[in-house]
Scaffold this motif. Structure first.
Motif, PDB file in Angstrom:
ATOM      1  N   GLY A 153      67.704  87.695  50.966  1.00 50.85           N
ATOM      2  CA  GLY A 153      67.758  89.013  50.344  1.00 50.85           C
ATOM      3  C   GLY A 153      66.418  89.699  50.140  1.00 50.85           C
ATOM      4  O   GLY A 153      66.329  90.631  49.340  1.00 50.85           O
ATOM      5  N   PHE A 154      65.389  89.288  50.838  1.00 52.86           N
ATOM      6  CA  PHE A 154      64.073  89.926  50.705  1.00 52.86           C
ATOM      7  C   PHE A 154      63.928  91.083  51.700  1.00 52.86           C
ATOM      8  O   PHE A 154      62.966  91.159  52.463  1.00 52.86           O
ATOM      9  CB  PHE A 154      62.954  88.900  50.884  1.00 52.86           C
ATOM     10  CG  PHE A 154      62.870  87.929  49.747  1.00 52.86           C
ATOM     11  CD1 PHE A 154      62.366  88.325  48.521  1.00 52.86           C
ATOM     12  CD2 PHE A 154      63.333  86.633  49.891  1.00 52.86           C
ATOM     13  CE1 PHE A 154      62.309  87.443  47.457  1.00 52.86           C
ATOM     14  CE2 PHE A 154      63.273  85.739  48.836  1.00 52.86           C
ATOM     15  CZ  PHE A 154      62.763  86.148  47.614  1.00 52.86           C
ATOM     16  N   VAL A 155      64.923  91.980  51.663  1.00 50.95           N
ATOM     17  CA  VAL A 155      64.954  93.141  52.544  1.00 50.95           C
ATOM     18  C   VAL A 155      65.302  94.356  51.693  1.00 50.95           C
ATOM     19  O   VAL A 155      66.148  94.277  50.808  1.00 50.95           O
ATOM     20  CB  VAL A 155      66.019  92.961  53.649  1.00 50.95           C
ATOM     21  CG1 VAL A 155      66.061  94.169  54.558  1.00 50.95           C
ATOM     22  CG2 VAL A 155      65.773  91.695  54.434  1.00 50.95           C
ATOM     23  N   ARG A 156      64.648  95.486  51.950  1.00 41.20           N
ATOM     24  CA  ARG A 156      64.940  96.725  51.214  1.00 41.20           C
ATOM     25  C   ARG A 156      65.020  97.898  52.176  1.00 41.20           C
ATOM     26  O   ARG A 156      64.504  97.845  53.283  1.00 41.20           O
ATOM     27  CB  ARG A 156      63.846  97.011  50.184  1.00 41.20           C
ATOM     28  CG  ARG A 156      63.872  96.069  49.039  1.00 41.20           C
ATOM     29  CD  ARG A 156      63.206  96.687  47.804  1.00 41.20           C
ATOM     30  NE  ARG A 156      63.073  95.650  46.806  1.00 41.20           N
ATOM     31  CZ  ARG A 156      61.926  95.114  46.437  1.00 41.20           C
ATOM     32  NH1 ARG A 156      60.811  95.534  46.948  1.00 41.20           N
ATOM     33  NH2 ARG A 156      61.892  94.179  45.534  1.00 41.20           N
ATOM     34  N   GLY A 157      65.616  98.948  51.663  1.00 37.82           N
ATOM     35  CA  GLY A 157      65.632 100.218  52.392  1.00 37.82           C
ATOM     36  C   GLY A 157      66.141 100.102  53.796  1.00 37.82           C
ATOM     37  O   GLY A 157      67.263  99.679  54.034  1.00 37.82           O
ATOM     38  N   ARG A 158      65.317 100.450  54.734  1.00 36.67           N
ATOM     39  CA  ARG A 158      65.688 100.474  56.154  1.00 36.67           C
ATOM     40  C   ARG A 158      65.479  99.126  56.830  1.00 36.67           C
ATOM     41  O   ARG A 158      65.094  99.064  57.998  1.00 36.67           O
ATOM     42  CB  ARG A 158      64.873 101.535  56.876  1.00 36.67           C
ATOM     43  CG  ARG A 158      65.077 102.909  56.335  1.00 36.67           C
ATOM     44  CD  ARG A 158      64.211 103.888  57.079  1.00 36.67           C
ATOM     45  NE  ARG A 158      64.409 105.217  56.549  1.00 36.67           N
ATOM     46  CZ  ARG A 158      63.544 106.189  56.644  1.00 36.67           C
ATOM     47  NH1 ARG A 158      62.400 105.986  57.260  1.00 36.67           N
ATOM     48  NH2 ARG A 158      63.802 107.361  56.131  1.00 36.67           N
ATOM     49  N   GLY A 159      65.689  98.066  56.093  1.00 35.63           N
ATOM     50  CA  GLY A 159      65.518  96.736  56.666  1.00 35.63           C
ATOM     51  C   GLY A 159      64.114  96.191  56.548  1.00 35.63           C
ATOM     52  O   GLY A 159      63.745  95.243  57.238  1.00 35.63           O
ATOM     53  N   TRP A 160      63.291  96.778  55.659  1.00 37.59           N
ATOM     54  CA  TRP A 160      61.912  96.336  55.494  1.00 37.59           C
ATOM     55  C   TRP A 160      61.878  94.978  54.804  1.00 37.59           C
ATOM     56  O   TRP A 160      62.459  94.790  53.753  1.00 37.59           O
ATOM     57  CB  TRP A 160      61.124  97.328  54.644  1.00 37.59           C
ATOM     58  CG  TRP A 160      60.972  98.666  55.281  1.00 37.59           C
ATOM     59  CD1 TRP A 160      61.817  99.725  55.152  1.00 37.59           C
ATOM     60  CD2 TRP A 160      59.941  99.097  56.158  1.00 37.59           C
ATOM     61  NE1 TRP A 160      61.363 100.788  55.883  1.00 37.59           N
ATOM     62  CE2 TRP A 160      60.206 100.427  56.507  1.00 37.59           C
ATOM     63  CE3 TRP A 160      58.805  98.479  56.670  1.00 37.59           C
ATOM     64  CZ2 TRP A 160      59.385 101.160  57.359  1.00 37.59           C
ATOM     65  CZ3 TRP A 160      57.983  99.210  57.513  1.00 37.59           C
ATOM     66  CH2 TRP A 160      58.280 100.525  57.853  1.00 37.59           C
ATOM     67  N   ILE A 161      61.161  94.049  55.390  1.00 38.84           N
ATOM     68  CA  ILE A 161      60.958  92.736  54.788  1.00 38.84           C
ATOM     69  C   ILE A 161      59.974  92.884  53.633  1.00 38.84           C
ATOM     70  O   ILE A 161      58.926  93.509  53.776  1.00 38.84           O
ATOM     71  CB  ILE A 161      60.394  91.727  55.818  1.00 38.84           C
ATOM     72  CG1 ILE A 161      61.350  91.560  56.989  1.00 38.84           C
ATOM     73  CG2 ILE A 161      60.057  90.404  55.167  1.00 38.84           C
ATOM     74  CD1 ILE A 161      62.644  90.863  56.650  1.00 38.84           C
TER      75      ILE A 161
END
Length: 184
Positions: free
Chosen positions: A162-170
């Motif tokens: 789950g270390f992904v945000r927004g547009r798939g940013w790691i």
């Protein structure tokens, strides 16, 4: 250089209150940092200060003067809007131009002086991930992750955790301790 030119407002029509505010702010700034006018319209003016690292825009701090009311806080780098809820450093107040300039200067100076660190993670002597943070709070300002330089399967593991945000940013929170910490 006069105050209009200093704040990049050469041809702008300013009210006497706005001009007094900018004059007082320029005296306080005294060449220590370089705020600029982001916008001027019938409702007032918006002065900004960019806090950047080499090749990376981190945050912008804004001062919005409307009549005798000043709002100060971090603003969006992208569209120069204030947050829906003020940050702990944000404020809204009314007063005389010199008092508002003094409070605005305090906010700009606070952010300008905050120490920033860069965390870097290395694989095969290459920086595959980095993160800029405020040193005093640990608040993350900008992340970079290059999956093509990272250890094999790491990106898939980070996505699964789950270390992904927004547009798939790691996000670098899942990487553990950095290999290098640089004070900027």
């Amino acid at each position: 250089m006069d105050d209009r030119e200093y704040f990049e407002l050469e041809d702008a029509r300013l009210t006497s209150f706005e001009l007094e505010f900018l004059t007082a702010l320029r005296v306080l700034v005294d060449g220590q940092l370089r705020p600029y006018c982001v916008e001027l319209d019938d409702d007032g003016l918006l002065v900004g200060l960019d806090i950047d690292a080499p090749d990376v825009a981190l945050i912008t701090v804004g001062l919005e003067l409307t009549g005798n009311r000043l709002r100060g806080d971090r603003i969006s780098i992208h569209d120069r809007t204030f947050p829906p809820t003020p940050t702990p450093d944000g404020f809204v107040l009314e007063g005389a131009p010199s008092d508002l300039a003094a409070r605005g200067w305090e906010l700009l100076d606070t952010y300008n002086r905050r120490p920033i660190v860069k965390h870097e993670w290395l694989h095969r002597r290459r920086v595959y991930a980095s993160c800029y943070l405020f040193e005093d709070t640990g608040e993350r300002l900008s992340d970079m992750y290059r999956g093509d330089w990272a250890p094999r399967r790491q990106e898939a593991e980070l996505r699964a955790k789950g270390f992904v945000r927004g547009r798939g940013w790691i996000q670098t929170e899942g990487l553990g301790d950095p290999d290098r910490v640089i004070l900027l």
